[in-house]
Design a protein around this motif. Structure first.
Motif, PDB file in Angstrom:
ATOM      1  N   ALA A 391       0.856  -1.199   0.000  1.00  2.86           N
ATOM      2  CA  ALA A 391       0.000   0.000   0.000  1.00  2.86           C
ATOM      3  C   ALA A 391       0.890   1.247   0.000  1.00  2.86           C
ATOM      4  O   ALA A 391       1.939   1.249   0.635  1.00  2.86           O
ATOM      5  N   GLU A 392       0.457   2.274  -0.759  1.00  2.00           N
ATOM      6  CA  GLU A 392       1.175   3.541  -0.768  1.00  2.00           C
ATOM      7  C   GLU A 392       0.540   4.465   0.288  1.00  2.00           C
ATOM      8  O   GLU A 392      -0.660   4.643   0.284  1.00  2.00           O
ATOM      9  N   CYS A 393       1.417   4.993   1.146  1.00  2.00           N
ATOM     10  CA  CYS A 393       0.898   5.803   2.260  1.00  2.00           C
ATOM     11  C   CYS A 393       1.662   7.117   2.328  1.00  2.00           C
ATOM     12  O   CYS A 393       2.777   7.223   1.808  1.00  2.00           O
ATOM     13  N   ILE A 394       0.981   8.139   3.075  1.00  5.06           N
ATOM     14  CA  ILE A 394       1.649   9.412   3.330  1.00  5.06           C
ATOM     15  C   ILE A 394       1.747   9.550   4.816  1.00  5.06           C
ATOM     16  O   ILE A 394       0.792   9.326   5.580  1.00  5.06           O
ATOM     17  N   VAL A 395       2.943   9.938   5.261  1.00  5.25           N
ATOM     18  CA  VAL A 395       3.175  10.055   6.715  1.00  5.25           C
ATOM     19  C   VAL A 395       2.537  11.329   7.188  1.00  5.25           C
ATOM     20  O   VAL A 395       2.838  12.422   6.635  1.00  5.25           O
ATOM     21  N   ASN A 396       1.665  11.262   8.188  1.00 10.57           N
ATOM     22  CA  ASN A 396       1.062  12.432   8.747  1.00 10.57           C
ATOM     23  C   ASN A 396       1.906  12.947   9.912  1.00 10.57           C
ATOM     24  O   ASN A 396       2.026  14.138  10.111  1.00 10.57           O
ATOM     25  N   LYS A 397       2.381  12.035  10.700  1.00 10.33           N
ATOM     26  CA  LYS A 397       3.084  12.459  11.904  1.00 10.33           C
ATOM     27  C   LYS A 397       3.990  11.321  12.310  1.00 10.33           C
ATOM     28  O   LYS A 397       3.686  10.153  12.137  1.00 10.33           O
ATOM     29  N   THR A 398       5.092  11.594  12.954  1.00  9.97           N
ATOM     30  CA  THR A 398       6.031  10.590  13.450  1.00  9.97           C
ATOM     31  C   THR A 398       6.098  10.679  14.955  1.00  9.97           C
ATOM     32  O   THR A 398       6.043  11.785  15.502  1.00  9.97           O
ATOM     33  N   ASN A 399       6.145   9.597  15.617  1.00 11.11           N
ATOM     34  CA  ASN A 399       6.274   9.537  17.064  1.00 11.11           C
ATOM     35  C   ASN A 399       7.447   8.606  17.390  1.00 11.11           C
ATOM     36  O   ASN A 399       7.435   7.444  16.996  1.00 11.11           O
TER      37      ASN A 399
END
Length: 403
Positions: A391-399
């Motif tokens: 699946a192709e995804c976009i990172v919204n936030k990193t923790n």
């Protein structure tokens, strides 16, 4: 008174005339013992003394008379001599001039026989080691004997009956009396010179010891000893023994027996040939039987060595080798397959796909595997790989853990 002075020579001459004129000391016989014997080999004269228990007299025997004595005088020998007493004028010594001599108590011929026998025996003339074998089947026999006596006829008769193919060569010779010993000797030398016979028979019929005496001649004995051809002696009969008998290679009691010794009996030969033929036939049969067995063994050996047999054996060896190779290959393949299966299981256990199937996923950014959150920021496009897709995804936030 004027003395009549004589010279020594006159005295000796006078005494000699007295002795020579005395008939009592002419042609007399005297017995005595020989001492100081001296034989002059150059002149042939004999010089010695005759003695008894009380007296001694000088004696001489000139060569002409000495040559007729059949024995050899020796010191200590008792003899009877005949002759005359005279004086040797040169020395003034009177002495006995001997004309004949014989042993006292033993015949001259018998004594001469014993003396010569002892002499030749000491020189090895009669040694058994010198005897030559009589040939088994002579082609020619030489006979030395009288041409007119019964001996040659007896020998011819026996040889003709026993072995008719054997030839007989006669050397005619006197067998007694003056000149006989020389003729017998010449016969032995003749056959040895010609080398035309295989065996020699020398002999005569019976007779007195004196008749046979030519066969005791030293010259003849040495000729027999030196002969290269075997000699059979057939002198006289069973009781008559001569030096020729001792010297010969074989002694026969009679000429007939000599002929029997010289040639084999035809009948005995035929019998022997029959026995030998049977023996040879038996041996040949045994050899043939053994040969057949050998042939059978060879045939078996040849069959085993035939090319077809060899090829069959080699093909069988190849098949056995191929079978062993196939079996070994199958075993090796099974082992390798088991090892590969084990490795495959190990690989499967470590495979990322297996992990994905358990719910894990793989995140990549621009085809690079993301192993830390530090590699991402909001807005990055990432690919997430699952076991059954991506699946192709976009990172919204990193923790970040612990942050």
């Amino acid at each position: 008174m004027t003395a009549n002075v004589l010279t020594v020579s006159q005295v000796n001459s006078y005494v000699k005339q007295i002795l020579d004129g005395d008939k009592n000391i002419k042609n007399i016989f005297v017995s005595g013992e020989i001492s100081n014997f001296k034989g002059h080999y150059s002149s042939g004269h004999w010089y010695f003394s005759l003695k008894d228990s009380k007296s001694t007299i000088s004696a001489v025997m000139f060569a002409g008379n000495a040559s007729r004595v059949r024995f050899k005088p020796e010191d200590g020998m008792k003899v009877i001599v005949s002759g005359r007493v005279s004086l040797y004028e040169v020395t003034g010594q009177y002495q006995f001039y001997i004309e004949s001599m014989q042993p006292d108590g033993k015949g001259a011929i018998a004594l001469a026989y014993e003396q010569l026998k002892n002499k030749l025996e000491a020189k090895g003339v009669f040694d058994v080691s010198h005897k030559r074998p009589i040939p088994l089947m002579p082609r020619r026999i030489g006979v030395i004997t009288s041409a007119t006596g019964a001996v040659i006829e007896d020998i011819k008769k026996v040889v003709s009956r026993r072995c008719p193919l054997t030839e007989i060569y006669l050397y005619p010779s006197a067998v007694q009396g003056e000149g006989a010993a020389e003729q017998l000797t010449n016969g032995v030398k003749y056959f040895n010179r010609q080398k035309n016979v295989d065996v020699i028979i020398i002999g005569r019929g019976g007779g007195s010891f004196e008749d046979l005496y030519c066969f005791n001649n030293e010259m003849l004995i040495w000729a027999i000893y030196d002969s290269v051809i075997p000699i059979i002696s057939a002198v006289g009969h069973q009781t008559d023994v001569t030096l020729c008998d001792f010297a010969a290679d074989k002694r026969a009691a009679t000429p007939t027996e000599a002929a029997e010794f010289a040639v084999p009996d035809k009948a005995e030969l035929e019998k022997g040939i029959d026995i030998l033929f049977d023996y040879m036939k038996s041996k040949v049969s045994d050899i043939i039987s053994v040969s057949y067995q050998d042939i059978d063994r060879l045939n078996d050996s040849i069959s085993s060595l035939h090319p077809e047999k060899y090829i069959e054996n080699e093909l069988l060896s190849v098949k056995l080798a191929a079978s062993r190779i196939d079996s070994a290959a199958e075993n090796m393949l099974a082992i390798e397959q088991a090892r590969i299966d084990a490795l495959a299981n190990n690989l499967n256990a470590l495979s990322p796909v297996r992990l994905l199937q358990k719910g894990y996923s793989v995140t990549t950014k621009k085809k690079k595997c993301i192993t830390s959150v530090d590699s991402l920021k909001a807005g990055d496009k990432i690919d997430v790989r699952f076991a059954d897709g991506s699946a192709e995804c976009i990172v919204n936030k990193t923790n970040k853990l612990g942050g």
